[in-house]
Design a protein around this motif. Structure first.
Motif, PDB file in Angstrom:
ATOM      1  N   PRO A   1      29.310 -24.857  13.210  1.00 54.21           N
ATOM      2  CA  PRO A   1      28.810 -23.742  12.408  1.00 54.21           C
ATOM      3  C   PRO A   1      28.282 -24.181  11.055  1.00 54.21           C
ATOM      4  N   GLY A   2      28.932 -25.167  10.447  1.00 58.25           N
ATOM      5  CA  GLY A   2      28.468 -25.638   9.153  1.00 58.25           C
ATOM      6  C   GLY A   2      27.087 -26.248   9.235  1.00 58.25           C
ATOM      7  N   LEU A   3      26.808 -26.958  10.315  1.00 60.52           N
ATOM      8  CA  LEU A   3      25.496 -27.569  10.504  1.00 60.52           C
ATOM      9  C   LEU A   3      24.405 -26.511  10.599  1.00 60.52           C
ATOM     10  N   SER A   4      24.698 -25.389  11.255  1.00 60.54           N
ATOM     11  CA  SER A   4      23.693 -24.325  11.360  1.00 60.54           C
ATOM     12  C   SER A   4      23.372 -23.729   9.990  1.00 60.54           C
ATOM     13  N   SER A  80      19.737 -13.741  -2.855  1.00 62.70           N
ATOM     14  CA  SER A  80      19.437 -14.786  -1.887  1.00 62.70           C
ATOM     15  C   SER A  80      20.742 -15.195  -1.203  1.00 62.70           C
ATOM     16  N   PHE A  81      20.624 -15.587   0.046  1.00 61.43           N
ATOM     17  CA  PHE A  81      21.802 -16.034   0.769  1.00 61.43           C
ATOM     18  C   PHE A  81      21.973 -17.549   0.735  1.00 61.43           C
ATOM     19  N   PHE A  85      25.347 -19.402   1.972  1.00 59.58           N
ATOM     20  CA  PHE A  85      25.383 -20.380   3.053  1.00 59.58           C
ATOM     21  C   PHE A  85      25.922 -21.719   2.567  1.00 59.58           C
ATOM     22  N   SER A  86      25.584 -22.102   1.343  1.00 59.07           N
ATOM     23  CA  SER A  86      26.083 -23.365   0.793  1.00 59.07           C
ATOM     24  C   SER A  86      27.596 -23.329   0.620  1.00 59.07           C
ATOM     25  N   TYR A  92      33.579 -24.868   5.422  1.00 55.76           N
ATOM     26  CA  TYR A  92      33.685 -25.477   6.751  1.00 55.76           C
ATOM     27  C   TYR A  92      33.949 -26.981   6.643  1.00 55.76           C
ATOM     28  N   ALA A  93      33.200 -27.652   5.759  1.00 53.46           N
ATOM     29  CA  ALA A  93      33.362 -29.104   5.613  1.00 53.46           C
ATOM     30  C   ALA A  93      34.755 -29.447   5.094  1.00 53.46           C
ATOM     31  N   ALA A  94      35.237 -28.701   4.104  1.00 53.13           N
ATOM     32  CA  ALA A  94      36.573 -28.962   3.561  1.00 53.13           C
ATOM     33  C   ALA A  94      37.645 -28.723   4.622  1.00 53.13           C
TER      34      ALA A  94
END
Length: 143
Positions: A1-4, A80-81, A85-86, A92-94
């Motif tokens: 999901p993080g990659l998307s 803005s999203f 998203f960031s 997700y990465a953490a």
């Protein structure tokens, strides 16, 4: 999901249909991870899996509520999203890095004397086993 989320930000996707498709794929793949997460709860606390699962779901609900509030605040601030998203990607990465570093499939919590919950690393479990008890550190007791 993080990659998307990275794809959505980097590609500057402007089509709502393409954005929805990317999220569909991401959330479908995220759904696959739940079976592993639930099985891991049973692995680390077989005697208390229900309580631990309830605790994990409580944290998830709190994060879901706070996530909606923070998303609305960021939208009002920037219209803005990209930042949303960031931030999602960073979470997700953490979480992924934390699981890779600290995650285990070993039993961590077991029932202690009187049904109390004790950690595998508790000093009380390192003491000599009492008559009729099982020492969780010694695999020779396992039939």
């Amino acid at each position: 999901p993080g990659l998307s989320l990275v794809v959505l930000i980097a590609a500057q996707v402007s089509s709502p249909a393409l954005s929805a498709f990317i999220f569909f794929v991401a959330l479908s793949l995220q759904g696959c991870s739940y079976s592993g997460a639930v099985a891991n709860i049973i692995d680390i606390a077989p005697d208390h899996a229900g309580q631990l699962h309830g605790l994990c779901n409580t944290f998830a609900v709190v994060a879901g509520v706070l996530g909606n509030i923070i998303t609305g605040w960021l939208w009002e601030l920037q219209h803005s999203f990209d930042t949303v998203f960031s931030v999602c990607f960073l979470v997700y990465a953490a979480g992924s890095l934390t699981f890779v570093e600290l995650g285990t499939g070993e039993v961590v919590f077991v029932s202690g004397p009187g049904g109390s919950v004790v950690s595998k690393w508790s000093p009380s479990l390192s003491a000599p086993a009492r008559e009729g008890s099982v020492n969780v550190h010694d695999d020779t007791d396992v039939p």
